[in-house]
Design a protein around this motif. Structure first.
Motif, PDB file in Angstrom:
ATOM      1  N   MET A   1       3.624   5.934  -5.554  1.00  0.00           N
ATOM      2  CA  MET A   1       3.574   6.139  -6.989  1.00  0.00           C
ATOM      3  C   MET A   1       2.466   6.924  -7.314  1.00  0.00           C
ATOM      4  O   MET A   1       2.006   7.037  -8.724  1.00  0.00           O
ATOM      5  N   GLY A   2       1.646   7.413  -6.485  1.00  0.00           N
ATOM      6  CA  GLY A   2       0.515   8.437  -6.957  1.00  0.00           C
ATOM      7  C   GLY A   2      -0.860   7.853  -6.971  1.00  0.00           C
ATOM      8  O   GLY A   2      -1.831   8.180  -7.268  1.00  0.00           O
ATOM      9  N   ALA A   3      -0.883   6.698  -6.331  1.00  0.00           N
ATOM     10  CA  ALA A   3      -2.188   5.949  -6.635  1.00  0.00           C
ATOM     11  C   ALA A   3      -3.306   6.454  -5.696  1.00  0.00           C
ATOM     12  O   ALA A   3      -2.779   6.790  -4.467  1.00  0.00           O
ATOM     13  N   THR A   4      -4.537   6.543  -6.227  1.00  0.00           N
ATOM     14  CA  THR A   4      -5.652   7.313  -5.354  1.00  0.00           C
ATOM     15  C   THR A   4      -6.231   6.136  -4.607  1.00  0.00           C
ATOM     16  O   THR A   4      -5.689   4.788  -4.535  1.00  0.00           O
ATOM     17  N   SER A   5      -7.260   6.650  -3.468  1.00  0.00           N
ATOM     18  CA  SER A   5      -7.558   5.699  -2.678  1.00  0.00           C
ATOM     19  C   SER A   5      -8.573   4.412  -3.303  1.00  0.00           C
ATOM     20  O   SER A   5      -8.345   3.143  -2.931  1.00  0.00           O
ATOM     21  N   SER A   6      -9.314   4.940  -4.323  1.00  0.00           N
ATOM     22  CA  SER A   6     -10.199   3.865  -5.084  1.00  0.00           C
ATOM     23  C   SER A   6      -9.066   2.890  -5.900  1.00  0.00           C
ATOM     24  O   SER A   6      -9.371   1.805  -6.262  1.00  0.00           O
ATOM     25  N   GLN A   7      -7.887   3.433  -6.401  1.00  0.00           N
ATOM     26  CA  GLN A   7      -6.989   2.581  -7.118  1.00  0.00           C
ATOM     27  C   GLN A   7      -6.357   1.653  -6.459  1.00  0.00           C
ATOM     28  O   GLN A   7      -6.202   0.561  -6.607  1.00  0.00           O
TER      29      GLN A   7
ATOM     30  N   ILE B   1       0.758  -1.043   0.005  1.00  0.00           N
ATOM     31  CA  ILE B   1       0.194   0.083  -0.019  1.00  0.00           C
ATOM     32  C   ILE B   1       0.950   0.993   0.092  1.00  0.00           C
ATOM     33  O   ILE B   1       0.660   2.241  -0.757  1.00  0.00           O
ATOM     34  N   ARG B   2       1.869   1.151   0.763  1.00  0.00           N
ATOM     35  CA  ARG B   2       2.988   2.440   0.618  1.00  0.00           C
ATOM     36  C   ARG B   2       3.653   2.644  -0.541  1.00  0.00           C
ATOM     37  O   ARG B   2       3.578   3.750  -0.874  1.00  0.00           O
ATOM     38  N   ALA B   3       3.934   1.419  -1.163  1.00  0.00           N
ATOM     39  CA  ALA B   3       4.497   1.506  -2.468  1.00  0.00           C
ATOM     40  C   ALA B   3       3.397   2.351  -3.431  1.00  0.00           C
ATOM     41  O   ALA B   3       3.920   3.141  -4.242  1.00  0.00           O
ATOM     42  N   ALA B   4       2.310   1.805  -3.483  1.00  0.00           N
ATOM     43  CA  ALA B   4       1.462   2.059  -4.512  1.00  0.00           C
ATOM     44  C   ALA B   4       1.147   3.725  -4.256  1.00  0.00           C
ATOM     45  O   ALA B   4       0.902   4.506  -5.019  1.00  0.00           O
TER      46      ALA B   4
ATOM     47  N   LEU C   1      -7.536   0.471  -3.570  1.00  0.00           N
ATOM     48  CA  LEU C   1      -8.637  -0.644  -3.224  1.00  0.00           C
ATOM     49  C   LEU C   1      -8.956  -1.509  -4.396  1.00  0.00           C
ATOM     50  O   LEU C   1      -8.879  -2.953  -4.287  1.00  0.00           O
ATOM     51  N   ARG C   2      -8.828  -1.217  -5.703  1.00  0.00           N
ATOM     52  CA  ARG C   2      -9.323  -2.011  -6.633  1.00  0.00           C
ATOM     53  C   ARG C   2      -7.885  -2.751  -7.297  1.00  0.00           C
ATOM     54  O   ARG C   2      -8.086  -3.831  -7.680  1.00  0.00           O
ATOM     55  N   ARG C   3      -6.722  -2.086  -7.207  1.00  0.00           N
ATOM     56  CA  ARG C   3      -5.453  -2.751  -7.675  1.00  0.00           C
ATOM     57  C   ARG C   3      -4.558  -3.248  -6.940  1.00  0.00           C
ATOM     58  O   ARG C   3      -3.634  -4.078  -7.166  1.00  0.00           O
ATOM     59  N   VAL C   4      -4.704  -3.169  -5.439  1.00  0.00           N
ATOM     60  CA  VAL C   4      -3.847  -3.644  -4.442  1.00  0.00           C
ATOM     61  C   VAL C   4      -4.495  -4.441  -3.645  1.00  0.00           C
ATOM     62  O   VAL C   4      -4.270  -5.499  -3.132  1.00  0.00           O
ATOM     63  N   VAL C   5      -5.531  -3.840  -2.729  1.00  0.00           N
ATOM     64  CA  VAL C   5      -6.347  -4.539  -1.834  1.00  0.00           C
ATOM     65  C   VAL C   5      -7.179  -5.594  -2.217  1.00  0.00           C
ATOM     66  O   VAL C   5      -7.091  -6.729  -1.538  1.00  0.00           O
ATOM     67  N   LEU C   6      -7.886  -5.502  -3.267  1.00  0.00           N
ATOM     68  CA  LEU C   6      -8.509  -6.782  -3.907  1.00  0.00           C
ATOM     69  C   LEU C   6      -7.826  -7.568  -4.418  1.00  0.00           C
ATOM     70  O   LEU C   6      -8.269  -9.106  -3.968  1.00  0.00           O
ATOM     71  N   PRO C   7      -6.824  -7.639  -5.270  1.00  0.00           N
ATOM     72  CA  PRO C   7      -6.127  -8.962  -5.387  1.00  0.00           C
ATOM     73  C   PRO C   7      -5.637  -9.475  -4.409  1.00  0.00           C
ATOM     74  O   PRO C   7      -5.263 -10.910  -4.468  1.00  0.00           O
ATOM     75  N   ALA C   8      -4.962  -8.510  -3.546  1.00  0.00           N
ATOM     76  CA  ALA C   8      -4.309  -9.246  -2.354  1.00  0.00           C
ATOM     77  C   ALA C   8      -5.276  -9.991  -1.435  1.00  0.00           C
ATOM     78  O   ALA C   8      -4.850 -11.177  -0.686  1.00  0.00           O
ATOM     79  N   ALA C   9      -6.545  -9.711  -1.518  1.00  0.00           N
ATOM     80  CA  ALA C   9      -7.613 -10.313  -0.525  1.00  0.00           C
ATOM     81  C   ALA C   9      -8.092 -11.408  -1.504  1.00  0.00           C
ATOM     82  O   ALA C   9      -9.056 -12.181  -0.771  1.00  0.00           O
ATOM     83  N   MET C  10      -7.840 -11.645  -2.642  1.00  0.00           N
ATOM     84  CA  MET C  10      -8.698 -12.850  -3.015  1.00  0.00           C
ATOM     85  C   MET C  10      -8.560 -14.096  -2.665  1.00  0.00           C
ATOM     86  O   MET C  10      -9.281 -14.773  -2.752  1.00  0.00           O
ATOM     87  N   PRO C  11      -7.442 -14.661  -2.121  1.00  0.00           N
ATOM     88  CA  PRO C  11      -7.336 -16.080  -1.295  1.00  0.00           C
ATOM     89  C   PRO C  11      -8.470 -16.129  -0.305  1.00  0.00           C
ATOM     90  O   PRO C  11      -9.068 -17.100  -0.059  1.00  0.00           O
TER      91      PRO C  11
END
Length: 282
Positions: A185-191, A179-182, A193-203
Motif C-alpha cells: 500500500m506504499g508505506a515507508t520503512s518509518s511508517q 508488513i507485506r500488505a502495508a 515501524l510506527r503503524r505496524v510493528v509498534l502496535p503489534a509489539a505492544m503486548p
C-alpha cells in the motif's frame, strides 16, 4: 424471536454477573495471604522463633507507628517516617524506570526491526544483561557517589534489559503478512515501524514493562542499602542493623505493596492501550 436470538439470550443468562465474579476473585485472592499469616503467627508464637520473628500483630503495631507516629517523639527514630521514605523510593523508581522506558523501547524496536542494528547492539546487550545489579554497586558508588543518581542508574539498568529483550522479541514476531500488505500500500520503512510493528509489539512491550518494573523495585532496595541514605531500602538495612525485625518485616510488606500497586497501574494502562485486543479476544 428466531433461533439465533434465543441462543444469544441463553448465553447471556448463563454468564455470571460481573459483580459476583469480581467478589469471587477477591475472595480467592485472600486465601493464600490468610494461610501465610496463620503460619507466620504460629512461627512467631513458637518457642523456636520467639524473640526472633515478631508476630503479624506486632508488625502491624510497629507499622502503624511508622506511618502515623509523630517524628522526634521518644527514642524510636522510625516514628512517622514511612510516607517520606516511600516517597523517596517511589520517586527514584519512577525516574529510573522512565529512563529505562525512553531508551529501552526504541532500542528494542530497532534491534528487532533492523538486521544491521541487531548485529551492532544485540551482542552487547546480551553480554551485559547477565551481570547482576549488585555487581554494578561499586561502579555506581565510584562514579556517582552516595547520591540519588547512583540509585537511579541501577534502577535504569534493572528495567532496561527486560524492556529491550521483550520489545525486541515483540518486533521480531510481527506477522510478516501485515508488513507485506502495508508495503504494497506504499508505506515507508518509518511508517511500517510506527503503524505496524509498534502496535503489534505492544503486548510484548507491556510484558517487558511489568518484568522491568519488578526488577526496578529490587534495584532501588539494593541501591538504598548502600548508595543512598533514605528510602525503604535504607530503613530495611538500618532496622536490621539495630535489631528491629518488626520494622524489617513491615518494610518488606511495604515494598511488596508498592510493587503490587505499580504493577496494577501498568496493567490498567495496558488494558486501555490494548483495548482492541481484548475486544478481539471476546
Amino acid at each position: 424471536m428466531n433461533a439465533s436470538t434465543l441462543k444469544q439470550v441463553a448465553l447471556v443468562e448463563k454468564k455470571p454477573p460481573r459483580r459476583s465474579q469480581m467478589l469471587k476473585q477477591t475472595l480467592l485472592g485472600f486465601i493464600v495471604p490468610i494461610l501465610v499469616l496463620l503460619i507466620w503467627q504460629a512461627a512467631g508464637s513458637s518457642a523456636r522463633f520467639a524473640g526472633i520473628v515478631p508476630t503479624p500483630w506486632q508488625v502491624a503495631l510497629s507499622w502503624y507507628d511508622w506511618i502515623f507516629g509523630s517524628p522526634g517523639l521518644g527514642l524510636n527514630p522510625y516514628l512517622g517516617t514511612w510516607v517520606s521514605n516511600v516517597s523517596y523510593s517511589a520517586m527514584r523508581v519512577f525516574q529510573g524506570f522512565a529512563l529505562a522506558m525512553l531508551v529501552g523501547i526504541p532500542t528494542g524496536l530497532a534491534i528487532g526491526w533492523s538486521r544491521l542494528v541487531s548485529d551492532m547492539l544485540d551482542p552487547m546487550v546480551q553480554g551485559l544483561r547477565p551481570i547482576p545489579i549488585t555487581a554494578w554497586l561499586p561502579f555506581s558508588i565510584a562514579v556517582f557517589g552516595i547520591r540519588d543518581m547512583g540509585s537511579i542508574f541501577l534502577i535504569f539498568l534493572g528495567g532496561f534489559y527486560a524492556i529491550v529483550v521483550n520489545t525486541t522479541q515483540g518486533a521480531r514476531d510481527v506477522d510478516r503478512n501485515l508488513i507485506r500488505a502495508a508495503s504494497m500500500m506504499g508505506a515507508t520503512s518509518s511508517q511500517l515501524l510506527r503503524r505496524v510493528v509498534l502496535p503489534a509489539a505492544m503486548p510484548s512491550i507491556f510484558t517487558g514493562l511489568r518484568i522491568g518494573l519488578g526488577i526496578a523495585w529490587t534495584a532501588v532496595i539494593v541501591s538504598e542499602m548502600v548508595a543512598v541514605k533514605s528510602g525503604l531500602g535504607y530503613v530495611l538495612w538500618d532496622a536490621y542493623y539495630v535489631g528491629r525485625m518488626d520494622i524489617v518485616l513491615a518494610d518488606m510488606v511495604s515494598i511488596g505493596l508498592m510493587g503490587y500497586i505499580s504493577d496494577r497501574l501498568i496493567v490498567l494502562i495496558e488494558r486501555r492501550v490494548l483495548l482492541w485486543r481484548m475486544l478481539q479476544n471476546h
